[in-house]
Design a protein around this motif. Structure first.
Motif, PDB file in Angstrom:
ATOM      1  N   LYS A  82     -43.684  68.521 -75.667  1.00  0.00           N
ATOM      2  CA  LYS A  82     -44.196  67.229 -75.256  1.00  0.00           C
ATOM      3  C   LYS A  82     -45.665  67.337 -74.923  1.00  0.00           C
ATOM      4  N   LEU A  83     -45.910  68.361 -74.230  1.00  0.00           N
ATOM      5  CA  LEU A  83     -47.281  68.532 -73.834  1.00  0.00           C
ATOM      6  C   LEU A  83     -48.142  68.654 -75.060  1.00  0.00           C
ATOM      7  N   CYS A  84     -47.592  69.353 -75.948  1.00  0.00           N
ATOM      8  CA  CYS A  84     -48.349  69.556 -77.165  1.00  0.00           C
ATOM      9  C   CYS A  84     -48.692  68.222 -77.794  1.00  0.00           C
ATOM     10  N   ALA A  85     -47.658  67.439 -77.905  1.00  0.00           N
ATOM     11  CA  ALA A  85     -47.891  66.144 -78.507  1.00  0.00           C
ATOM     12  C   ALA A  85     -48.893  65.371 -77.687  1.00  0.00           C
ATOM     13  N   GLU A 150     -71.996  74.630 -70.067  1.00  0.00           N
ATOM     14  CA  GLU A 150     -72.706  74.066 -68.965  1.00  0.00           C
ATOM     15  C   GLU A 150     -72.052  72.771 -68.519  1.00  0.00           C
ATOM     16  N   HIS A 151     -71.701  72.069 -69.480  1.00  0.00           N
ATOM     17  CA  HIS A 151     -71.105  70.778 -69.183  1.00  0.00           C
ATOM     18  C   HIS A 151     -69.778  70.921 -68.465  1.00  0.00           C
ATOM     19  N   THR A 152     -69.215  71.991 -68.750  1.00  0.00           N
ATOM     20  CA  THR A 152     -67.914  72.171 -68.145  1.00  0.00           C
ATOM     21  C   THR A 152     -68.007  72.173 -66.636  1.00  0.00           C
ATOM     22  N   SER A 153     -69.082  72.744 -66.223  1.00  0.00           N
ATOM     23  CA  SER A 153     -69.216  72.830 -64.780  1.00  0.00           C
ATOM     24  C   SER A 153     -69.946  71.627 -64.221  1.00  0.00           C
ATOM     25  N   GLU A 154     -70.308  70.858 -65.096  1.00  0.00           N
ATOM     26  CA  GLU A 154     -71.046  69.688 -64.661  1.00  0.00           C
ATOM     27  C   GLU A 154     -70.179  68.847 -63.740  1.00  0.00           C
ATOM     28  N   PRO A 155     -70.750  68.490 -62.654  1.00  0.00           N
ATOM     29  CA  PRO A 155     -69.981  67.703 -61.710  1.00  0.00           C
ATOM     30  C   PRO A 155     -69.601  66.378 -62.344  1.00  0.00           C
ATOM     31  N   ALA A 156     -68.419  66.122 -62.225  1.00  0.00           N
ATOM     32  CA  ALA A 156     -67.964  64.868 -62.809  1.00  0.00           C
ATOM     33  C   ALA A 156     -66.724  64.421 -62.088  1.00  0.00           C
ATOM     34  N   SER A 157     -66.217  63.426 -62.590  1.00  0.00           N
ATOM     35  CA  SER A 157     -65.032  62.912 -61.942  1.00  0.00           C
ATOM     36  C   SER A 157     -63.915  63.914 -62.108  1.00  0.00           C
ATOM     37  N   SER A 158     -63.036  63.829 -61.229  1.00  0.00           N
ATOM     38  CA  SER A 158     -61.943  64.771 -61.310  1.00  0.00           C
ATOM     39  C   SER A 158     -61.036  64.360 -62.436  1.00  0.00           C
ATOM     40  N   ASP A 159     -60.383  65.280 -62.840  1.00  0.00           N
ATOM     41  CA  ASP A 159     -59.527  65.020 -63.973  1.00  0.00           C
ATOM     42  C   ASP A 159     -58.080  65.135 -63.570  1.00  0.00           C
ATOM     43  N   VAL A 160     -57.464  64.081 -63.685  1.00  0.00           N
ATOM     44  CA  VAL A 160     -56.065  64.102 -63.308  1.00  0.00           C
ATOM     45  C   VAL A 160     -55.307  65.081 -64.164  1.00  0.00           C
ATOM     46  N   LEU A 161     -55.616  64.981 -65.366  1.00  0.00           N
ATOM     47  CA  LEU A 161     -54.892  65.848 -66.276  1.00  0.00           C
ATOM     48  C   LEU A 161     -55.575  67.184 -66.349  1.00  0.00           C
ATOM     49  N   LYS A 162     -56.654  67.133 -65.836  1.00  0.00           N
ATOM     50  CA  LYS A 162     -57.472  68.299 -65.710  1.00  0.00           C
ATOM     51  C   LYS A 162     -57.153  69.475 -66.578  1.00  0.00           C
ATOM     52  N   LYS A 410     -48.147  65.152 -65.943  1.00  0.00           N
ATOM     53  CA  LYS A 410     -48.153  65.627 -67.314  1.00  0.00           C
ATOM     54  C   LYS A 410     -46.766  65.521 -67.923  1.00  0.00           C
ATOM     55  N   ARG A 411     -45.861  65.860 -67.124  1.00  0.00           N
ATOM     56  CA  ARG A 411     -44.498  65.785 -67.637  1.00  0.00           C
ATOM     57  C   ARG A 411     -44.118  64.350 -67.929  1.00  0.00           C
ATOM     58  N   ALA A 412     -44.569  63.521 -67.045  1.00  0.00           N
ATOM     59  CA  ALA A 412     -44.254  62.111 -67.231  1.00  0.00           C
ATOM     60  C   ALA A 412     -44.843  61.592 -68.535  1.00  0.00           C
ATOM     61  N   VAL A 413     -46.043  62.000 -68.754  1.00  0.00           N
ATOM     62  CA  VAL A 413     -46.693  61.560 -69.978  1.00  0.00           C
ATOM     63  C   VAL A 413     -45.961  62.118 -71.181  1.00  0.00           C
ATOM     64  N   MET A 414     -45.610  63.332 -71.035  1.00  0.00           N
ATOM     65  CA  MET A 414     -44.899  63.939 -72.159  1.00  0.00           C
ATOM     66  C   MET A 414     -43.582  63.228 -72.397  1.00  0.00           C
ATOM     67  N   GLU A 415     -42.963  62.974 -71.347  1.00  0.00           N
ATOM     68  CA  GLU A 415     -41.688  62.286 -71.463  1.00  0.00           C
ATOM     69  C   GLU A 415     -41.875  60.958 -72.172  1.00  0.00           C
ATOM     70  N   ALA A 416     -42.857  60.296 -71.695  1.00  0.00           N
ATOM     71  CA  ALA A 416     -43.097  58.976 -72.255  1.00  0.00           C
ATOM     72  C   ALA A 416     -43.430  59.043 -73.737  1.00  0.00           C
ATOM     73  N   VAL A 417     -44.249  59.964 -74.046  1.00  0.00           N
ATOM     74  CA  VAL A 417     -44.645  60.090 -75.439  1.00  0.00           C
ATOM     75  C   VAL A 417     -43.481  60.491 -76.322  1.00  0.00           C
ATOM     76  N   THR A 418     -42.801  61.437 -75.860  1.00  0.00           N
ATOM     77  CA  THR A 418     -41.697  61.891 -76.700  1.00  0.00           C
ATOM     78  C   THR A 418     -40.546  60.916 -76.711  1.00  0.00           C
ATOM     79  N   THR A 419     -40.550  60.110 -75.717  1.00  0.00           N
ATOM     80  CA  THR A 419     -39.492  59.122 -75.697  1.00  0.00           C
ATOM     81  C   THR A 419     -39.630  58.197 -76.888  1.00  0.00           C
ATOM     82  N   ILE A 420     -40.833  57.977 -77.191  1.00  0.00           N
ATOM     83  CA  ILE A 420     -41.090  57.068 -78.293  1.00  0.00           C
ATOM     84  C   ILE A 420     -40.646  57.635 -79.628  1.00  0.00           C
TER      85      ILE A 420
END
Length: 686
Positions: A82-85, A150-162, A410-420
């Motif tokens: 799922k995650l993969c998808a 460089e950008h990776t460390s660039e301060p930015a919004s947090s990433d939920v899915l991070k 993440k799991r939720a998203v995966m679930e949702a996606v694969t549910t489809i």
DNA sequence: GTTAGGG
DNA sequence: CCCTAAC
């Protein structure tokens, strides 16, 4: 490219796809791929960056979803897939155009692990014009690595899915080679036939979850070689997969543009690395690892906390075929949507040079446009060629408690996606509006041949009812709420999704019957015959898109708290939309002219007596909209155009009856408004 | 049960 | 089209 090849023992892509789709695998070799004649090539070729990912998604779904072949030794296999998808979906999101609305973006950035570069590089929003995944595949400029990181460390919004890394290993696991040899020119694109692995893992900073996924291998047989596509040829992405957090209020995706700036990126044709690492960081970068809930979000970007107000877990899919009532359970939702752009030149229009398609028989001619299934017929080519251009993935809404872990998200998203596209989907073939049920027939026998009218060929994705697996592994039992019935009911009976036929037939398939009411000589509207079978407009999206019909199983996370408000979900279902035909409008206008507004019951009885599907409220509503329609400029009107003449009468009648209260004592009511009624006529005695 | 309006 | 207040 040569190294795209894989072990020859593998099946051809069409075989794979047919197999995974359950289309008579047994016959595939003989009737489909075995012979040279009338060979159907169903599949997708990785021509473009987007296409490539799209294909990967497709492949993943086919592989992991439909077949439910959750392989992989470890228990996380399911999630893995799922995650993969999910990741792949996210990856496609990169196709967003530069400068697009913030809210419309998803994960524009991603990082690629270039070969030797052990660290994943982060590529900030690279516009398609300047850079595209395809070219990315070619290789990332090593010189860019540093700056990229460089950008990776660039301060930015947090990433939920991070930092969800998705490693796609292409080829025969030649990761090392790729890593070891950044300059290894593998080509720009993933070749059909390459096998790849997806490894998804949480990023280093992701402390909330320490998940590591090793996705099983997904391989596709190579059926054609893909030639490098010059960047110049690469055009805008055709499809976007949006995966983001959408805020209902402002319709934005939860976070503002990340600080990451777009920076020209000139990929160098090297790095043949077959490994792609996607880092979904750009937009949802997390700042404080251990924070949870809304705290996960960096507010510096002005983005609202995603988890704010989150109280329930909620997953919902909406399909055009299933007009179930939309419920808003939260203000912010996480949505995964698959959109498609409009413009896009057909690959086939690209210059010959360098184009990827192998003109030979096995080539899968892909043309991505409008997400339709397109059939390509070449006069001289004895083969029937067609391809599935895309899936249309419904919107997903996921709601999680703010205390939920990122992992659960993440799991939720995966679930949702694969549910489809998950379990229990079967593919149907529709030709000229009729389903081709006999799997044993050859394409030719079924009428699918070069000479036939392939324009009427379509596919359906239907839920395989017998395949409805209860719920998959519920990692989070606590989050499982008892109301799956709700989902079931929502999509059950009346919902005509079982056979949502989507064909590219220009002719109206039988199922899509237009049901204009008949108007008898008296101007009365009679009820249409078969309201049951019809799939009204909304039911046949774009008419050509392949629509993934969800399986019944919604999954453990797709639970919705029993909402007292949504009682109707059980018994009543929103009526199907039935646009008024011109004839009906005509009748309505006539009736109102005569009876005036405010006497809808009379209007109903008088002109729609036999139109059971039209209630007086409907008529009233329609009149309302007619008045509105008539008062706006023509170009703003939608739907079947109503003759101006009628609209004029609408305004006239509306004006008239506005002045002459229509609902007066029945006695000698007002003088009926006739076509020639004079709006200035003196009021009738009160 | 109808109307009228907002959703 | 839905929902409802108001009649």
């Amino acid at each position: 490219m040569g190294n795209c090849g894989n072990s020859g023992q593998e099946k051809t892509i069409e075989e794979k796809i047919f197999e995974t789709c359950g289309i008579s695998v047994d016959q595939t070799p003989d009737h489909i791929t075995g012979s040279d004649e009338n060979r159907i090539l169903l599949g997708v070729i990785l021509q473009r960056h987007i296409a490539a990912f799209d294909d990967l998604i497709l492949a993943c779904f086919l592989r992991y979803g439909i077949k439910e072949e959750r392989r992989g030794a470890h228990k996380n296999s399911v999630e893995d897939s799922k995650l993969c998808a999910f990741e792949l979906l996210a990856a496609v999101a990169d196709g967003n155009e530069k400068g697009q609305p913030i809210d419309d973006k998803a994960f524009n950035s991603e990082s690629f692990d270039h070969g030797s570069c052990a660290e994943s590089a982060f590529i900030p929003e690279i516009s398609i014009q300047e850079h595209n995944l395809l070219s990315s595949f070619k290789g990332l400029p090593q010189s860019e690595n540093d700056s990229i990181l460089e950008h990776t460390s660039e301060p930015a919004s947090s990433d939920v899915l991070k930092n969800i890394d998705c490693d796609i290993k292409l080829g025969d696991g030649d990761v090392k080679n790729a890593n070891g040899n950044p300059n290894c020119k593998v080509g720009h694109s993933i070749c059909v036939g390459d096998s790849f692995n997806c490894k998804v893992e949480s990023g280093p900073e992701m402390r909330l979850e320490d998940e590591k996924y090793q996705i099983g291998e997904l391989s596709m047989a190579k059926t054609t070689s893909v030639e490098p596509i010059p960047d110049a040829l690469v055009q805008k992405h055709l499809n976007n997969v949006k995966l983001g957090i959408r805020d209902d209020d402002d319709n934005s995706y939860g976070c503002n543009k990340s600080s990451t700036k777009i920076r020209p990126f000139k990929p160098q044709p090297r790095m043949g690395n077959r490994r792609i690492r996607k880092m979904l960081t750009s937009k949802y970068r997390k700042v404080a690892p251990k924070l949870k809930g809304c705290e996960l979000y960096n507010t510096s970007e002005g983005m609202k906390s995603f988890y704010q107000y989150r109280k329930r877990i909620y997953t919902r899919e909406r399909f055009q075929q299933a007009p179930f009532k939309k419920r808003k359970l939260s203000d912010h939702r996480f949505s995964v949507a698959y959109d498609q752009d409009t413009s896009c030149d057909s690959i086939s229009n690209l210059p010959e040079k360098g184009t990827k398609i192998d003109k030979s028989s096995s080539a899968v001619n892909v043309e991505r446009a409008n997400g339709k299934v397109k059939v390509h017929q070449k006069p001289k080519d004895p083969h029937v060629k067609f391809s599935i251009k895309s899936f249309k993935v419904p919107e997903l809404y996921i709601e999680l408690a703010e205390t939920a872990s990122v992992g659960s998200l993440k799991r939720a998203v995966m679930e949702a996606v694969t549910t489809i596209l998950g379990s229990g989907i079967r593919v149907g073939v529709v030709l000229q509006g009729k389903k081709v049920r006999d799997d044993n027939r050859t394409l030719q026998q079924a009428g699918i041949s070069e000479g036939s009218n392939l324009d009427t060929l379509g596919f359906t994705l239907e839920p395989c009812l017998t395949h409805v697996s209860p719920s998959k592994t519920a990692k989070k039992p606590s989050s499982v709420l008892p109301c799956e019935e709700d989902q079931e009911l929502l999509r059950s009976p009346a919902t005509p999704m079982i056979d949502s036929v989507i064909s590219n037939a220009s002719v109206d398939p039988p199922l899509v019957t237009k049901c204009d009411a008949d108007v008898d000589n008296n101007g009365f509207i009679s009820s249409p015959q078969t309201p049951s079978n019809e799939l009204m407009d909304g039911s046949v999206p774009e008419s050509n898109a392949l629509v993934a019909v969800p399986s019944m199983n919604v999954g453990p996370l797709a639970v919705v708290p029993v909402n007292p408000k949504s009682k109707r979900s059980e018994l009543s279902q929103r009526r199907i939309r039935r646009p008024f035909s011109v004839a009906e409008v005509e009748a309505l206008v006539g009736a109102v002219e005569k009876l005036g507004t405010g006497r809808w019951r009379d209007v109903k009885i008088g002109a729609f007596e036999n139109a059971d599907h039209r209630t007086y409220v409907d008529l009233k509503d329609k009149w309302k909209t007619l008045v509105h329609t008539a008062s706006i400029s023509p170009h703003q009107r939608r739907g079947e155009p109503v003759p101006q003449e009628l609209l004029d009468r609408v305004l006239s009648a509306h004006s008239y009856w506005s002045q002459h209260q229509s609902k007066q004592d029945g006695k000698h009511s007002v003088k009926p408004l006739m076509k020639t009624a004079d709006p200035h006529e003196e009021t009738v005695g009160a």
